[in-house]
Scaffold this motif. Sequence first.
Motif, short mmCIF file in Angstrom:
data_model
loop_
_atom_site.label_atom_id
_atom_site.label_comp_id
_atom_site.label_asym_id
_atom_site.label_seq_id
_atom_site.Cartn_x
_atom_site.Cartn_y
_atom_site.Cartn_z
N MET A 162 4.37 0.69 6.78
CA MET A 162 4.36 1.51 5.58
C MET A 162 5.63 2.35 5.47
N PRO B 188 -0.06 4.64 -2.38
CA PRO B 188 -0.82 5.11 -1.21
C PRO B 188 -2.12 5.84 -1.56
N TRP C 102 1.32 2.14 10.20
CA TRP C 102 2.23 3.21 9.81
C TRP C 102 3.68 2.76 9.81
N VAL D 88 0.84 -1.21 0.00
CA VAL D 88 0.00 0.00 0.00
C VAL D 88 0.87 1.25 0.00
N ALA D 89 2.02 1.20 0.69
CA ALA D 89 2.93 2.34 0.72
C ALA D 89 3.45 2.68 -0.67
N MET E 215 8.62 2.57 2.50
CA MET E 215 8.61 3.77 1.65
C MET E 215 9.97 4.14 1.05
N ILE F 168 -5.62 3.03 2.14
CA ILE F 168 -5.10 3.29 3.48
C ILE F 168 -6.21 3.15 4.51
#
Length: 547
Positions: A368, A343, A365, A339-340, A372, A348
């Motif tokens: 993610m 995004p 978080w 998902v990162a 990143m 999210i």
Amino acid sequence: RTTPESLEEVLPLANEDRSLVLVMDGRVDNFDDLRHELLGHGAVLRTRSDAELVLRAFERWGEACVHHIVGECVFFIWDLRRRMLFGARDGPGARHFYYHQGSGWFAFASEIKGLLALPIERRLNETRLLDYLVGAFDRDDEVGTFYQGILRLPAGHAMAYSAQGLCTWRWWNPAELVEQKYVSLAECSEAFMDQLRVVVRCRLRSIRPVGAMLSGGLDSSTIVGLISKEFRGELREPLCTFSLIREDREACADWRGIDQILQADPWLHPTIVTSAAVDQMWQSHLDGIALEDEPFSAFNGLTYGLTYAAACEAGCGVVLDGMACDALFYDLGKTAGLVARSPRISRIRELIQSYRYHGAPVGPWRDMLAAMPGALMPKGLRTVLSPPVRWLRDARTLKSGDLARLRPEIASAYLATRRAAADAKTPRWPGSDLQQHAGRFSSGLISFGHETYGPLALARGVEPRSPFSDRRLIEFAVRMPLAAKLALPRYKHLLRAGSAGILPAAVCGRADIGGHPGWTFFQRLAGAVARAYPEAWTAAAEAKGLD
């Protein structure tokens, strides 16, 4: 001999002019399809044995026969005309293959014990010993064993040995597949379940009672549910189930799921093993370490050993398990990392809801953010920054965890060797989702599980069978669209959707995914050892380094 067809099997098996001679361990799971295909090509089958199917397949297709044979098996064939030995190990590595190349001779076996019966010098492979001590690397080496000169044929590989020498190569590579398109996730879920039905049903051939692990989780419960609702006519006796639970069963989440399944179907014949069983068998478990080819199963195999011992006592010749299902889908951490890379707000939001549903102790978080830098960094910058990033990570690794317990010079050299091997095997910056997912099945991860737990079952006269390790189901999963693999809106949502109507709603929608009661069994084992050997246990606990 576990199948009706195996009663007709005599090994070694030769063809009519003895130009081909085969030995084999395991089963052919596409038995009917391969038989019809061979008959269609004019093959004459003298028996109904799986081994003859493999021999005739080699007669027809030569070394390409591996692509036609689906099963949990290894085999070796002597080809007299070419004066060559040819062998192969199944794609996921459910069966084992060890070999040794001597001076002018070559030996192979399905267990290391078979090779140790020969005049082979027993020399310790210190690198493999470190693999055992440092758990982070125990799956990285797909070839080495605890003995120098005794090697494993990696899963999905083939081998040829002749006067020209030894050659091995990968014959199964799911990374070469192409993604499959579906109209909807519902259609994909239905197709997944259809494939699961095929791989479960073909594993019910048995001349003795059939059993299945039942943890109350989604994987093993789905197998039991399918057999109960759709395939009970394939069995002559009720399906035996084997479950491990905490002694305080009412506080055990697994027990609640197990109980619902058993209450829903009195046809099942259950065996429940609690953590209290460790108090009676811990010494025999430790004594059994001396009988193992390698010690990886000594502690990790405790719960599997209890299950297979119960199956042996119940008279089962076959036990189905849920091994490898976790590798077919992405967990919360992997999903957060993906998902990162893309995004979108909707994803999210859905990810946060999934973390909450499953009661994850921290939000998405951290996972993610960890993904990143690699996801957002320009490719050129990745190349520049990669060496110092790796150096900093290695410096932290050497100061913490298992490596910190080794002498610094040994730890540094070992880490450098393992990192170099990992870099050579997998790209630093992986490619498409399909290629990344395929890497789970060509990395040694799945075969290591089979090598660790399989001997525990076979030593008790029980054949382990793993539907989720079937090559056809793995290839299906690798080819699924990304949305089918992500833990959105739930972990293994595709399997949950397909199991609706097969499992009780509470089991199908089970939220806790990390509370396996196995830790209570390990705690009982540790407690028993500490009480029996207090001095040795204290010394081990207080050791600041390993000699």
